[in-house]
Scaffold this motif. Structure first.
Motif, PDB file in Angstrom:
ATOM      1  N   THR A   1       0.849  -1.184   0.000  1.00  0.00           N
ATOM      2  CA  THR A   1       0.000   0.000   0.000  1.00  0.00           C
ATOM      3  C   THR A   1       0.888   1.238   0.000  1.00  0.00           C
ATOM      4  OG1 THR A   1      -1.568  -1.257   1.361  1.00  0.00           O
ATOM      5  CG2 THR A   1      -2.014   1.071   1.101  1.00  0.00           C
ATOM      6  N   THR A   2       0.427   2.316  -0.587  1.00  0.00           N
ATOM      7  CA  THR A   2       1.241   3.519  -0.700  1.00  0.00           C
ATOM      8  C   THR A   2       1.170   4.370   0.565  1.00  0.00           C
ATOM      9  OG1 THR A   2      -0.554   4.861  -1.632  1.00  0.00           O
ATOM     10  CG2 THR A   2       0.798   3.577  -3.181  1.00  0.00           C
ATOM     11  N   VAL A   3       2.191   5.188   0.761  1.00  0.00           N
ATOM     12  CA  VAL A   3       2.201   6.116   1.888  1.00  0.00           C
ATOM     13  C   VAL A   3       1.006   7.057   1.811  1.00  0.00           C
ATOM     14  CG1 VAL A   3       3.447   8.078   2.904  1.00  0.00           C
ATOM     15  CG2 VAL A   3       4.683   5.990   2.308  1.00  0.00           C
ATOM     16  N   ALA A   4       0.671   7.524   0.613  1.00  0.00           N
ATOM     17  CA  ALA A   4      -0.452   8.444   0.451  1.00  0.00           C
ATOM     18  C   ALA A   4      -1.765   7.821   0.921  1.00  0.00           C
ATOM     19  CB  ALA A   4      -0.567   8.879  -1.009  1.00  0.00           C
TER      20      ALA A   4
ATOM     21  N   MET B   1      14.768   3.806   2.367  1.00  0.00           N
ATOM     22  CA  MET B   1      13.380   3.830   1.898  1.00  0.00           C
ATOM     23  C   MET B   1      13.064   5.168   1.241  1.00  0.00           C
ATOM     24  SD  MET B   1      11.427   2.208   5.192  1.00  0.00           S
ATOM     25  CE  MET B   1      11.895   0.634   5.923  1.00  0.00           C
ATOM     26  N   ASP B   2      13.453   6.257   1.901  1.00  0.00           N
ATOM     27  CA  ASP B   2      13.165   7.587   1.366  1.00  0.00           C
ATOM     28  C   ASP B   2      13.922   7.833   0.068  1.00  0.00           C
ATOM     29  OD1 ASP B   2      11.606   7.897   3.577  1.00  0.00           O
ATOM     30  OD2 ASP B   2      12.627   9.671   4.353  1.00  0.00           O
ATOM     31  N   LEU B   3      15.148   7.361  -0.008  1.00  0.00           N
ATOM     32  CA  LEU B   3      15.924   7.530  -1.236  1.00  0.00           C
ATOM     33  C   LEU B   3      15.238   6.818  -2.398  1.00  0.00           C
ATOM     34  CD1 LEU B   3      18.724   8.768  -2.147  1.00  0.00           C
ATOM     35  CD2 LEU B   3      19.557   6.412  -2.110  1.00  0.00           C
ATOM     36  N   GLY B   4      14.791   5.595  -2.158  1.00  0.00           N
ATOM     37  CA  GLY B   4      14.095   4.853  -3.205  1.00  0.00           C
ATOM     38  C   GLY B   4      12.783   5.486  -3.601  1.00  0.00           C
ATOM     39  N   SER B   5      12.116   6.127  -2.641  1.00  0.00           N
ATOM     40  CA  SER B   5      10.830   6.747  -2.914  1.00  0.00           C
ATOM     41  C   SER B   5      10.954   8.047  -3.701  1.00  0.00           C
ATOM     42  CB  SER B   5      10.106   7.027  -1.588  1.00  0.00           C
ATOM     43  OG  SER B   5       8.930   7.763  -1.795  1.00  0.00           O
ATOM     44  N   SER B   6      11.981   8.853  -3.391  1.00  0.00           N
ATOM     45  CA  SER B   6      12.038  10.193  -3.956  1.00  0.00           C
ATOM     46  C   SER B   6      13.141  10.415  -4.981  1.00  0.00           C
ATOM     47  CB  SER B   6      12.207  11.215  -2.824  1.00  0.00           C
ATOM     48  OG  SER B   6      13.436  10.993  -2.141  1.00  0.00           O
ATOM     49  N   VAL B   7      14.215   9.625  -4.939  1.00  0.00           N
ATOM     50  CA  VAL B   7      15.370   9.854  -5.804  1.00  0.00           C
ATOM     51  C   VAL B   7      15.625   8.653  -6.717  1.00  0.00           C
ATOM     52  CG1 VAL B   7      17.856  10.324  -5.879  1.00  0.00           C
ATOM     53  CG2 VAL B   7      16.430  11.437  -4.149  1.00  0.00           C
ATOM     54  N   CYS B   8      15.805   7.477  -6.120  1.00  0.00           N
ATOM     55  CA  CYS B   8      16.118   6.269  -6.889  1.00  0.00           C
ATOM     56  C   CYS B   8      14.811   5.593  -7.301  1.00  0.00           C
ATOM     57  CB  CYS B   8      16.991   5.338  -6.042  1.00  0.00           C
ATOM     58  SG  CYS B   8      17.758   4.008  -6.986  1.00  0.00           S
ATOM     59  N   THR B   9      14.019   6.311  -8.069  1.00  0.00           N
ATOM     60  CA  THR B   9      12.671   5.892  -8.432  1.00  0.00           C
ATOM     61  C   THR B   9      12.707   4.809  -9.520  1.00  0.00           C
ATOM     62  OG1 THR B   9      12.659   7.815  -9.892  1.00  0.00           O
ATOM     63  CG2 THR B   9      11.560   8.050  -7.773  1.00  0.00           C
TER      64      THR B   9
END
Length: 334
Positions: A38-41, A176-184
């Motif tokens: 499930t997504t964070v949103a 986790m944050d890197l994969g979500s926002s940068v390493c997409t």
């Protein structure tokens, strides 16, 4: 990674600030269960509603299961909700969460990944945390050529090699944050990545080529019928069987789900059913489902059951597939 996280960490309601004391294990556990597939949103508003209604694991343990299942509606994978309740009761009975991976894995609904995440984030233990975002980052940094899902042991070993002994919870969340926002997954922002200099996939010129995935088999198609029985502004709802897909959830009556279109198959009771031209489609983990829509108006002698006001259907806690059907039927103005 830790320096990057200190500057760029996402502000999430279940997190503590980078480098501070560990957050409430209840909030970490609840968020990790909700975030599975499930997504964070999608999780943010559900998480806020849950902790407002049940602010502790003891409060959640004491909640009626039907209330919890209704509150879970929209997050999917409803077996998680049943396991959530069982886990809350287990934790409440033992007086708190275990603080080790081994102890956490013994709890209902807590697998290897979730146990590692809770141990690292909530208790500061060194644990190797590999979710989908972390797996993508690590696959690229090391240019792991073995396809998923077979590459997971390689990805875990590589993550183990770079996980620090201190602040491993912050490190896991940083990845986790890197994969979500940068390493997409597509068009990664490599020039903004703190790991670009050490990333083998970036040096190869094809970061999007990792991780390597085998082609997915086509999901089978199934068919069924949803029945909307309306009586004086109210609609008949039922409880699905306690076990199985969408078990225990409030729902609209359905016929069987089969491999071929059923037309008007197995209505829940005799009535002047009409078939609407619209259908509703929904994708589950293992199959796709297309549902025909049958409607009928019934008099005061309709079947005994839970009759829910049409104007309050949005608060009935229907699973997504039935909420879609309710919206389509109300829009049809039949």
């Amino acid at each position: 990674m830790l320096a990057w996280y200190d500057a760029h960490a996402r502000d999430l309601p279940w997190r503590a600030a980078p480098g501070t004391n560990a957050p409430d294990p209840y909030r970490v556990w609840l968020s990790e269960i909700m975030l599975q597939q499930t997504t964070v949103a999608a999780v943010r508003p559900k998480f806020a509603a849950f902790v407002a209604r049940w602010p502790s694991v003891e409060a959640l343990a004491a909640a009626p299961e039907a209330d919890l299942m209704a509150a879970w509606a929209g997050l999917g994978y409803y077996a998680r909700a049943r396991n959530l309740h069982a886990c809350a009761r287990t934790v409440a009975e033992r007086g708190g969460f275990p603080d080790t991976e081994e102890g956490l894995r013994a709890l209902p609904g807590v697998g290897a990944y979730t146990a590692a995440a809770i141990a690292a984030i909530a208790f500061g233990a060194r644990a190797v945390v590999v979710d989908a975002n972390v797996a993508r980052v690590v696959a690229r940094v090391f240019a792991i050529s073995r396809p998923l899902p077979g590459a997971m042991p390689d990805l875990r070993d590589a993550t183990d090699r770079i996980t620090p002994d201190t602040r491993s919870g912050d490190f896991a969340q940083a990845m986790m944050d890197l994969g979500s926002s940068v390493c997409t997954p597509r068009a990664p922002h490599c020039l903004a990545c703190p790991l670009a200099e050490d990333c083998a996939a970036y040096r190869s010129g094809d970061p999007e080529g990792f991780p390597i995935k085998l082609a997915k088999a086509a999901k089978p198609q199934r068919h069924g019928t949803i029945f909307w029985a309306e009586q004086e502004g109210r609609v008949l709802l039922v409880r699905r069987p306690p076990r199985g897909l969408l078990g225990g959830m409030r729902a609209l009556p359905t016929g069987p789900w089969a491999d071929t279109p059923p037309a008007l198959a197995d209505p829940p009771f005799a009535a002047a059913w009409q078939m609407l031209p619209e259908t509703v489609s929904h994708t589950f983990t293992h199959f796709r489902l297309e549902l025909a829509l049958a409607v009928a108006r019934v008099d005061g002698h309709g079947p005994i059951g839970e009759w829910w006001s049409v104007t309050e259907m949005d608060s009935a806690g229907l699973p997504t597939v039935f909420a879609k059907a309710a919206t389509a039927i109300r829009r049809a103005r039949w």
